[in-house]
Design an enzyme around this catalytic site. Structure first.
Site, PDB file in Angstrom:
ATOM      1  CG  ASP A   1      -2.884  13.537  -6.265  1.00 49.74           C
ATOM      2  OD1 ASP A   1      -2.134  13.971  -5.578  1.00 49.74           O
ATOM      3  OD2 ASP A   1      -3.097  12.153  -6.511  1.00 49.74           O
TER       4      ASP A   1
ATOM      5  CD  GLU B   1      -1.870  15.868   6.169  1.00 54.52           C
ATOM      6  OE1 GLU B   1      -2.745  16.171   5.838  1.00 54.52           O
ATOM      7  OE2 GLU B   1      -1.688  15.604   6.731  1.00 54.52           O
ATOM      8  N   GLY B   2      -2.517  16.099   2.910  1.00 56.69           N
ATOM      9  CA  GLY B   2      -3.182  16.378   2.195  1.00 56.69           C
ATOM     10  C   GLY B   2      -3.250  16.946   0.213  1.00 56.69           C
ATOM     11  NE  ARG B   3      -6.293  15.253  -3.395  1.00 55.25           N
ATOM     12  CZ  ARG B   3      -7.638  16.218  -3.007  1.00 55.25           C
ATOM     13  NH1 ARG B   3      -8.404  15.269  -2.440  1.00 55.25           N
ATOM     14  NH2 ARG B   3      -8.412  17.061  -3.714  1.00 55.25           N
TER      15      ARG B   3
ATOM     16  NE  ARG C   1      -3.280   2.772   1.045  1.00 58.69           N
ATOM     17  CZ  ARG C   1      -4.376   3.105   0.525  1.00 58.69           C
ATOM     18  NH1 ARG C   1      -4.680   3.332  -0.719  1.00 58.69           N
ATOM     19  NH2 ARG C   1      -4.889   4.497   0.566  1.00 58.69           N
ATOM     20  CB  VAL C   2       1.611   3.637  -2.398  1.00 58.75           C
ATOM     21  CG1 VAL C   2       2.255   5.137  -2.128  1.00 58.75           C
ATOM     22  CG2 VAL C   2       3.000   3.091  -2.850  1.00 58.75           C
TER      23      VAL C   2
ATOM     24  CD  GLN D   1      -8.158   4.231   1.439  1.00 59.14           C
ATOM     25  OE1 GLN D   1      -7.396   5.087   1.447  1.00 59.14           O
ATOM     26  NE2 GLN D   1      -8.969   4.360  -0.075  1.00 59.14           N
TER      27      GLN D   1
ATOM     28  CB  SER E   1      -1.052  10.379   0.809  1.00 61.43           C
ATOM     29  OG  SER E   1      -0.308   9.706  -0.970  1.00 61.43           O
TER      30      SER E   1
ATOM     31  CB  CYS F   1      -7.182   8.757   4.901  1.00 59.49           C
ATOM     32  SG  CYS F   1      -6.675  10.108   3.335  1.00 59.49           S
TER      33      CYS F   1
ATOM     34  NE  ARG G   1      -2.063  11.803  -3.603  1.00 57.44           N
ATOM     35  CZ  ARG G   1      -2.619  11.128  -3.621  1.00 57.44           C
ATOM     36  NH1 ARG G   1      -2.506  10.555  -2.887  1.00 57.44           N
ATOM     37  NH2 ARG G   1      -3.827  10.235  -4.540  1.00 57.44           N
TER      38      ARG G   1
END
Length: 196
Positions: free
Chosen positions: A126, A92-94, A49-50, A70, A52, A67, A128
């Site tokens: 996004d 954090e926060g995308r 799992r990645v 998950q 964020s 989140c 990220r």
């Protein structure tokens, strides 16, 4: 390689003992962490799992997102599998940061959806950089994974960065009245696969 592996220690959790591995970005000094469960060596693709960073969902139990749900479900699946990796991606926060995430929440309270709120603040939907995660996998000696995700863009970026995603494993948990609009927006505007 954008990262270096700098430290590791045992991390006992309710799901069992993980090896916590710390990474540092070479350009910025920002840190990220991997939780490794069991023996991840060998030819069998690793369940991974990645995840964020989401302070509000992961640590403060917010119901505005999925989140925290998950994170817990991923750790459960990895422990049940007997081996796996959770990359805790510190964006954090995308990747707009905590304070901007709070600003985005305020805009959502005024009726903007999660994507519109980011745009109002001058950010992409996004921000990220998942290529960092590909480097973390490589530094852990892993190049084939079964990825716990609902985000096909994450699969695409990791694949382009040299990680063979042999399976996308859905992780659909945590829908509630407080996050239905958020999840529906992620599906409609960001392509997340969140079958109800």
């Amino acid at each position: 390689m954008q990262l270096k592996r700098v430290a590791e220690a045992k991390l006992p959790t309710p799901w069992g003992d993980f090896l916590m591995v710390g990474f540092e970005e070479l350009a910025t000094g920002h840190d990220h962490v991997a939780l490794v469960y069991g023996d991840i060596s060998g030819q069998t693709p690793v369940l991974a799992r990645v995840h964020s960073e989401c302070l509000t969902g992961d640590a403060l139990f917010s119901l505005r997102c999925d989140c925290g749900f998950q994170l817990e479900a991923a750790l459960t699946h990895i422990a049940e599998e007997g081996r796996g990796i959770l990359l805790y991606h510190r964006q954090e926060g995308r990747n707009i940061g905590l304070l901007n995430k709070i600003r985005a929440y305020a805009l959502q309270d005024q009726g903007y959806d999660t994507v519109e709120a980011n745009h109002q603040l001058g950010f992409a939907a996004d921000e990220r950089d998942f290529t960092l995660c590909a480097d973390m996998f490589k530094l852990l000696g892993v190049d084939e994974v079964r990825l716990l995700t609902n985000n096909p863009k994450k699969v695409e970026i990791l694949t382009e960065a040299g990680i063979n995603i042999v399976e996308r494993v859905p992780l659909i948990v945590g829908r509630n009245p407080n996050n239905e609009h958020y999840l529906d927006t992620k599906a409609a505007k960001m392509g997340h696969l969140l079958g109800k």
